[in-house]
Design an enzyme around this catalytic site. Sequence first.
Site, short mmCIF file in Angstrom:
data_model
loop_
_atom_site.label_atom_id
_atom_site.label_comp_id
_atom_site.label_asym_id
_atom_site.label_seq_id
_atom_site.Cartn_x
_atom_site.Cartn_y
_atom_site.Cartn_z
N ARG A 110 0.82 -1.21 0.00
CA ARG A 110 0.00 0.00 0.00
C ARG A 110 0.86 1.26 0.00
NH1 ARG A 110 -3.86 -1.50 4.63
NH2 ARG A 110 -5.21 -3.09 3.73
N ARG A 137 -3.35 6.50 0.63
CA ARG A 137 -3.98 7.63 1.29
C ARG A 137 -3.09 8.41 2.25
NH1 ARG A 137 -9.21 4.40 3.29
NH2 ARG A 137 -7.67 2.73 3.32
N ARG A 150 -7.31 11.78 -5.76
CA ARG A 150 -8.60 11.20 -5.37
C ARG A 150 -9.72 12.22 -5.48
NH1 ARG A 150 -8.93 8.82 0.56
NH2 ARG A 150 -8.91 11.06 0.97
N ASP A 186 -6.49 -3.48 -7.37
CA ASP A 186 -7.17 -4.12 -6.24
C ASP A 186 -7.28 -5.61 -6.53
OD1 ASP A 186 -9.73 -5.02 -4.57
OD2 ASP A 186 -8.98 -3.17 -3.72
N TYR A 192 -14.93 -12.75 -0.67
CA TYR A 192 -15.63 -11.55 -1.15
C TYR A 192 -16.84 -11.91 -2.00
CZ TYR A 192 -12.25 -8.04 0.42
OH TYR A 192 -11.49 -7.19 1.19
#
Length: 353
Positions: free
Chosen positions: A28, A32, A41, A78, A155
């Site tokens: 990651r 963010r 974003r 992802d 998922y």
Amino acid sequence: MSEANETPLLLRAARGEILERPPVWMMRQAGRYMKAYRDIREKYPSFRERSEIPEVAIEISLQPWKAFQPDGVIMFSDIVTPLPGLGIEMDIAEGKGPIISSPIRSQQQVDALKALNPDESLPFIKTILQSLRSEVGNKSTVLGFVGAPWTLAAYAVEGKGSKTYSNIKGMAFSDPTILHQLLSKLADAIATYICYQIDCGAQAVQMFDSWAGQLCPQDYEVFALPYQQQVFRKVKETHPDTPLILLVSGSAGLLERMTPSGADIVNVDWTVDMAEARQRLGKDMKVQGNIDPGVLFGSHDVIRDRILDTIRKAGNQGHILNLGHGVLVGTPEDNVRYFFETAKQADQLLAHA
């Protein structure tokens, strides 16, 4: 130039070469905690836009490369990205993760799944990976990544992230035949996807079995391990020299069971001591990790000490320095910079320690 100088450090570690310092990157690492990412974003609020419009995904992937020069540059994407190509529609909700509109609960839904054709359903991946290779050259290693069969099945069956995994465990313990068929189809698709990523420019690929740590050891051996093996076996048939990394979140109780997965490198999380992990995995298994991401909220002295402690325990062969999981939202960007700077001077720091 010698071959060693031309071969990126991460690939040399993956081959098991003795190195003066381990290669370093972060999971990651594009994300963010970086102001540059938050600015993008605002312009592209949809995660799928950010990860599937090639020029945007390329820019995001390269933000940490330009800022910190890590030894691994991972494609911004992802793990659920390939699911629509199988006929499993999804979206990725900001702050909530993947949402599957029609969770898979029946034999008919499993039968209806399509074989993955990445050129058709994931054309942006080629553009992204080729551009990253072109930009980075041999100065770093371009990494691809995928989700593992159990985690993607979790998922697909749950319909979203879960704390209890009651739907997929209900299927595992009451109707395992359907689940095994789903897992096998996902394994074939993931193997195809890894090979495609390698053909497009990925020099190493990490498979995230993020939710396999939610299984008890005996169920891991039934529902996770055989399908990890299916993926890695198929990839190795055509791409035997590409290093494959396996991550299982919360894997401290599963390390020995991860060894026969077919992975070349096991990611170790911070809940197990690195020296102990090396012992448990055996001398032939290479390792990645395993600093607690929370350490990056600490002082520079603590960050430096943890880096040196981990490198000492891992040894100078077959180790890629990383966090035990992804860098956390809110991590001070300057501490990320310090982490990379210190890791790259580790050989000098250890010589004077």
